[in-house]
Design an enzyme around this catalytic site. Structure first.
Site, PDB file in Angstrom:
ATOM      1  N   LYS A 142      17.359   3.379  -0.144  1.00  0.00           N
ATOM      2  CA  LYS A 142      18.391   3.161   0.877  1.00  0.00           C
ATOM      3  C   LYS A 142      19.474   2.301   0.245  1.00  0.00           C
ATOM      4  O   LYS A 142      19.508   1.080   0.451  1.00  0.00           O
ATOM      5  CB  LYS A 142      17.804   2.421   2.083  1.00  0.00           C
ATOM      6  N   PHE A 177      14.700   4.177   9.752  1.00  0.00           N
ATOM      7  CA  PHE A 177      13.315   3.806   9.497  1.00  0.00           C
ATOM      8  C   PHE A 177      12.459   5.056   9.424  1.00  0.00           C
ATOM      9  O   PHE A 177      12.451   5.867  10.335  1.00  0.00           O
ATOM     10  CB  PHE A 177      12.791   2.852  10.572  1.00  0.00           C
ATOM     11  N   ARG A 237       0.561   6.616   7.739  1.00  0.00           N
ATOM     12  CA  ARG A 237       0.528   6.770   6.284  1.00  0.00           C
ATOM     13  C   ARG A 237      -0.001   8.141   5.868  1.00  0.00           C
ATOM     14  O   ARG A 237       0.320   8.640   4.801  1.00  0.00           O
ATOM     15  CB  ARG A 237      -0.377   5.703   5.656  1.00  0.00           C
ATOM     16  N   LYS A 249       0.819  -1.200   0.000  1.00  0.00           N
ATOM     17  CA  LYS A 249       0.000   0.000   0.000  1.00  0.00           C
ATOM     18  C   LYS A 249       0.854   1.252   0.000  1.00  0.00           C
ATOM     19  O   LYS A 249       0.396   2.340  -0.311  1.00  0.00           O
ATOM     20  CB  LYS A 249      -0.874   0.042   1.278  1.00  0.00           C
ATOM     21  N   ASP A 293       7.448   3.012  -3.013  1.00  0.00           N
ATOM     22  CA  ASP A 293       7.720   4.037  -2.006  1.00  0.00           C
ATOM     23  C   ASP A 293       9.204   4.034  -1.611  1.00  0.00           C
ATOM     24  O   ASP A 293       9.869   5.056  -1.721  1.00  0.00           O
ATOM     25  CB  ASP A 293       6.817   3.850  -0.776  1.00  0.00           C
ATOM     26  N   ASP A 304      14.712  -0.877  -0.267  1.00  0.00           N
ATOM     27  CA  ASP A 304      15.573  -1.098   0.899  1.00  0.00           C
ATOM     28  C   ASP A 304      16.568  -2.209   0.538  1.00  0.00           C
ATOM     29  O   ASP A 304      17.567  -1.949  -0.106  1.00  0.00           O
ATOM     30  CB  ASP A 304      14.650  -1.477   2.068  1.00  0.00           C
TER      31      ASP A 304
HETATM   32  P1  IMP Z   1      12.866  -4.384   0.362  1.00  0.00           P
HETATM   33  O1  IMP Z   1      12.350  -5.643  -0.235  1.00  0.00           O
HETATM   34  O2  IMP Z   1      13.774  -4.645   1.525  1.00  0.00           O
HETATM   35  O3  IMP Z   1      13.504  -3.465  -0.659  1.00  0.00           O
HETATM   36  O4  IMP Z   1      11.629  -3.674   1.023  1.00  0.00           O
HETATM   37  C1  IMP Z   1      10.926  -2.678   0.418  1.00  0.00           C
HETATM   38  C2  IMP Z   1       9.653  -2.382   1.178  1.00  0.00           C
HETATM   39  O5  IMP Z   1       9.888  -2.360   2.584  1.00  0.00           O
HETATM   40  C3  IMP Z   1       9.167  -0.991   0.846  1.00  0.00           C
HETATM   41  O6  IMP Z   1       8.261  -1.000  -0.222  1.00  0.00           O
HETATM   42  C4  IMP Z   1       8.493  -0.557   2.129  1.00  0.00           C
HETATM   43  O7  IMP Z   1       7.151  -0.961   2.116  1.00  0.00           O
HETATM   44  C5  IMP Z   1       9.224  -1.305   3.215  1.00  0.00           C
HETATM   45  N1  IMP Z   1      10.215  -0.413   3.885  1.00  0.00           N
HETATM   46  C6  IMP Z   1      11.552  -0.340   3.678  1.00  0.00           C
HETATM   47  N2  IMP Z   1      12.129   0.600   4.442  1.00  0.00           N
HETATM   48  C7  IMP Z   1      11.125   1.153   5.152  1.00  0.00           C
HETATM   49  C8  IMP Z   1      11.075   2.240   6.115  1.00  0.00           C
HETATM   50  O8  IMP Z   1      12.063   2.892   6.490  1.00  0.00           O
HETATM   51  N3  IMP Z   1       9.833   2.512   6.606  1.00  0.00           N
HETATM   52  C9  IMP Z   1       8.709   1.846   6.227  1.00  0.00           C
HETATM   53  N4  IMP Z   1       8.703   0.852   5.341  1.00  0.00           N
HETATM   54  C10 IMP Z   1       9.903   0.504   4.796  1.00  0.00           C
HETATM   55 MG    MG Z   2       6.210  -0.887  -0.400  1.00  0.00          MG
END
Ligand code: IMP
Ligand code: MG
Length: 179
Positions: free
Chosen positions: A131, A152, A165, A43, A100, A103
């Site tokens: 990130k 975070f 949100r 979302k 959004d 990470d």
């Molecule tokens: P990844 O698979 O580790 O790249 O995760 C990506 C998803 O993790 C993003 O779409 C976010 O929904 C969530 N996410 C990553 N970092 C944060 C943060 O600092 N705050 C909130 N959600 C995060």
């Molecule tokens: Mg996401």
């Protein structure tokens, strides 16, 4: 809600300026006559996507995918599952994924591999936040709003345990809130 905020990282105005720039860059990069299918990752990307598509001056089709990610924790599990697939047919279409935050990159890696196998014309990725120091896989991102440190953050569509949100800005949370 405001009491849980440690520091505002990007104001509403700063975000709006960046979204406008991203929309202009996207519009410029595609060819005249192209149509794109913009896929929002639910979302978190929803607020960003709603603003972004209004800055894209070409025909846009809109669809959403939902994938499992963190649950109620702040760390990615690494296992990705599609909870909601597309409604539109994307064969031979130009696809732009809107996220959004990237990470570890594992979510988008999985999604892009999955979408690439569907005979699409092209695939690009646009994320508001990145990130880069946290990356655990190779991922080409075409459009990045802001690079941020390993902190975070919440707001502008992004949650912690489904909260925050609706904050109009992007901010860090006080440690005691998520510990
Ligand atoms: P990844 O698979 O580790 O790249 O995760 C990506 C998803 O993790 C993003 O779409 C976010 O929904 C969530 N996410 C990553 N970092 C944060 C943060 O600092 N705050 C909130 N959600 C995060
Ligand atoms: Mg996401």
């Amino acid at each position: 809600m405001e009491n849980d905020i440690k520091e505002v990282m990007f104001t509403k105005e700063k975000i709006h300026g960046k979204v406008k720039q991203l929309g202009e860059a996207i519009t410029k990069d595609y060819n005249t006559g192209d149509e794109i299918v913009v896929i929002g990752v639910l979302k978190g990307a929803n607020v960003f996507l709603s603003d972004l598509i209004r800055e894209i001056a070409m025909p846009v089709y809109l669809d959403f995918m939902a994938v499992s990610s963190y649950g109620l924790s702040t760390e990615s599990s690494g296992t990705v599952r599609i909870l909601k697939d597309l409604d539109l047919e994307i064969e031979n279409k130009h696809v732009l994924i809107v996220e959004d935050i990237v990470d570890t990159g594992l979510t988008l890696k999985y999604l892009t591999d999955n979408l690439k196998s569907r005979n699409i014309a092209s695939l690009k990725i646009c994320t508001l936040l990145d990130k880069p120091f946290r990356r655990k896989c190779d991922l080409d991102i075409d459009y990045v709003g802001f690079e941020i440190p390993d902190e975070f953050i919440v707001g502008y569509g992004i949650d912690f345990a489904e909260k925050y949100r609706n904050l109009p800005y992007i901010a860090t949370l006080k440690k005691e809130v998520y510990n």
